[in-house]
Design an enzyme around this catalytic site. Structure first.
Site, PDB file in Angstrom:
ATOM      1  N   LYS A   1     -51.912 -18.063 -11.382  1.00  0.00           N
ATOM      2  CA  LYS A   1     -52.563 -19.137 -10.620  1.00  0.00           C
ATOM      3  C   LYS A   1     -52.557 -18.775  -9.136  1.00  0.00           C
ATOM      4  CE  LYS A   1     -52.469 -24.216 -10.136  1.00  0.00           C
ATOM      5  NZ  LYS A   1     -51.767 -25.457 -10.532  1.00  0.00           N
TER       6      LYS A   1
ATOM      7  N   SER B   1     -54.696 -29.048 -12.657  1.00  0.00           N
ATOM      8  CA  SER B   1     -55.275 -28.151 -11.686  1.00  0.00           C
ATOM      9  C   SER B   1     -55.254 -26.677 -12.070  1.00  0.00           C
ATOM     10  CB  SER B   1     -54.550 -28.315 -10.353  1.00  0.00           C
ATOM     11  OG  SER B   1     -53.212 -27.844 -10.451  1.00  0.00           O
TER      12      SER B   1
ATOM     13  N   SER C   1     -50.497 -30.585 -14.376  1.00  0.00           N
ATOM     14  CA  SER C   1     -51.445 -29.497 -14.101  1.00  0.00           C
ATOM     15  C   SER C   1     -51.331 -28.286 -15.010  1.00  0.00           C
ATOM     16  CB  SER C   1     -51.325 -29.044 -12.645  1.00  0.00           C
ATOM     17  OG  SER C   1     -51.931 -29.980 -11.800  1.00  0.00           O
TER      18      SER C   1
END
Lengths: 488, 101
Positions: free
Chosen positions: A78, A153, A177
């Site tokens: 990420k 997210s 997330s």
């Protein structure tokens, strides 16, 4: 040649045996990433760098060195985890061009286990969002239906695994997330106990809620990734110095004795209004499967669930407004050049560098911390947070794991909620409580909707009880049987 | 949350709403109003006598071994800055700037 090895375990074993080189595995993953680039899973993917990392694994093998548990496994990262030598942008304009001078602790650990860092995964800007649409660069698409969101997210991390580009990825989870996009994309997503994984090098959003965790194709791979990244880090004083248990015993117990002797808590509030009927059915089926495998189902209560979103948005936004104060156009990344003086520089850089959702949360956080509102909002939310912890303490005196839906509905359509932040926030109602209480939680895929969209359920365990979480998850995964595979 | 509070809050956060198109500010104002109305429900929860939680688990203070290590030098830290002058972060002129705040 195409290496269809499926799991991280299969890749590691094949690389260790010499059936395939880490370089071949990496090259195939790069080809898949290229073929599926329309999904928008990556913000930055440096082919030479990936191959060089794979070569290091092959060299280690050729020298007869012991290979790690993730040797040769490509892992997507990420874009809010600092990585030396590549951009770390949090999918934000304000960090455009920024390169960290150090690796996040989780990445160091991943590398030590032989994992091959594979590209910067797309995300909602600064991890604020539940759909992936808040990326300042491009949205990520759900591979099961490209007109739908993959969740967020950690959108790119979920999609990279769900679309078969890589078997593992790292994300971060502040209010869901990891678990929410895992549910939307049909993969396993784990948020470890707060403090289990060092947050050093994770760009801070809400420090008392943030936790790094893996996405995986199955529960066993998630266990491998967890074992690789968990443990105390002297450079993060909030990382726990408790020993990290091996999960082998839990996974073996799942195989041998199923759920015998384990109690599964069923919160009465989780069949709340607004729950999609197919999600409700999938959740009931998951409970029935665990019961058939020997679990005792126990009613528990999380009476504050209707206030979870409010508690979370006050606390997370307050912490975000403080953490994001460091982005000032002076020390990192992008700067708005046509400024008159320092204050103008700060204001221009921040106003134009942050996207709308980030601005909104900074505003809310600043407001709840401002004179006259502090106690009524921030103080009150912190007290309600204590009550959430107490409710979980009570629940875990009655049960070993809690099962809820991961999300109230399957993946929604792109654009459907982007102008209505409150409806977007509601996607996290079941995942937020585990962050408020700092508990480990995992989303496991259990079904597909009539429209062909994945549905996941969430298991939550008491703090530092990841072994129980993994046992229940492994049983559930086995009992639910095979799920439809993604058409290519 | 009225417009004045919105602008005041923006200033506290070092955001300048004048840089945004008017319709975006309007939208922000209405969204903030709805979000604040929603979180206002927290008042309904009885928290009399409840202590605040600022982090989920009690932390044990852990000290690292007292061994010398080499921290990253100024070059590493300054490399990420948009503007630098040798070993300094560079900002626009501060003294005599035409700025009331």
């Amino acid at each position: 040649m195409t290496v269809e090895l499926g799991t991280a375990r299969a890749i590691q074993a094949a690389v260790a045996r010499g059936d395939v080189s880490a370089r071949e595995v990496a090259r195939d993953a790069l080809e898949r990433a290229d073929a599926r680039s329309d999904l928008g899973a990556f913000l930055h993917l440096d082919e030479d760098r990936v191959l060089a990392a794979a070569d290091r694994v092959d060299t280690a093998r050729s020298k007869g060195l012991t290979l790690g548990a993730l040797a040769g496994v490509p892992v997507a990262i990420k874009d809010n985890l600092c990585e030396r030598g590549v951009p770390t942008t949090c999918a934000s304009r304000i960090l455009q061009g920024f390169e960290s001078f150090y690796d996040a602790h989780a990445l160091t650990r991943l590398g030590a286990a032989g994992g091959v860092s594979f590209g910067r995964a797309n995300m909602d800007e600064f991890a604020m969002g539940s759909s992936g649409e808040n990326s300042s660069v491009k949205p990520t698409l759900n591979p099961w239906d490209r007109s739908r969101v993959p969740g967020g997210s950690s959108s790119g991390s979920a999609v990279a695994v769900a679309s078969g580009i890589v078997p593992l990825s790292l994300g971060s989870d502040t209010g869901g997330s990891i678990r929410q996009p895992a549910a939307f994309c049909g993969v396993v997503g784990l948020k470890p106990t707060w403090g289990r994984v060092s947050r050093r090098g994770l760009v801070a959003f809400a420090s008392s809620l943030d936790q790094i965790g893996p996405f995986a194709v199955d529960v066993k791979d998630a266990a491998l990734a967890f074992e690789a990244i968990a443990g105390h880090d002297p450079d993060d004083s909030t990382s726990s110095n408790r020993g990290v248990p091996s999960l082998d015993a839990s996974l073996a117990a799942a195989e041998q004795s199923g759920m015998k002797g384990l109690r599964v808590g069923v919160p009465e509030e989780s069949s709340a209004e607004g729950l999609d009927p197919e999600v409700a059915r999938a959740t009931e089926r998951a409970l029935a499967l665990l019961e058939a495998a020997g679990a005792q189902l126990v009613p528990v209560s999380l009476p504050l669930l209707p206030w979870a979103i409010d508690t979370y948005y006050v606390i997370a936004s307050a912490e975000a407004s403080s953490n994001l104060a460091r982005f000032d156009g002076v020390r990192y990344g992008w700067r708005c050049e046509d400024a008159k003086g320092v204050v103008d520089l700060l204001e221009r850089t921040r106003t134009l560098g942050f996207g709308p959702e980030v601005r909104r949360r900074i505003m809310l956080g600043t407001w709840v911390l401002s004179a006259g509102y502090f106690d009524a909002y921030y103080g009150q939310a912190q007290r309600v947070r204590t009550k959430f912890r107490q409710d979980f303490e009570r629940a875990f005196s009655l049960c070993d794991v809690i099962l809820t839906p991961t999300t109230p509905s399957p993946a929604f359509r792109l654009g459907e909620r982007i102008d209505d932040p409150l409806s977007m926030y509601l996607a996290d109602i079941f995942t937020i409580p585990a962050n408020l209480a700092g508990l480990p939680a995992m989303s496991v895929p259990v079904a597909h909707s009539s429209g062909g969209l994945p549905i996941g359920v969430q298991l939550v365990a008491d703090a530092f009880e990841e072994p129980r979480l993994f046992q229940a998850a492994a049983v559930l995964e086995r009992e639910r049987g095979p799920l439809p595979a993604l058409g290519r | 949350m009225d417009k004045d509070t919105l602008r005041h809050t923006a200033r506290l956060a070092r955001l300048n709403l004048d840089l945004l198109p008017e319709e975006e500010v309007e939208e922000l104002a209405s969204q903030m109003q709805r979000i604040v109305a929603h979180v206002d429900r927290l008042r309904e929860v009885d928290t009399a006598g409840v202590a605040a939680t600022s982090q989920p688990h009690a932390l044990v203070l852990s000290l690292r071994p007292d061994e010398p290590s080499r921290p990253p030098g100024p070059d590493a830290i300054l490399a990420g800055a948009p503007a630098r002058d040798e070993e300094h972060f560079l900002v626009p002129r501060v003294v005599g700037e035409d700025e009331s705040s």
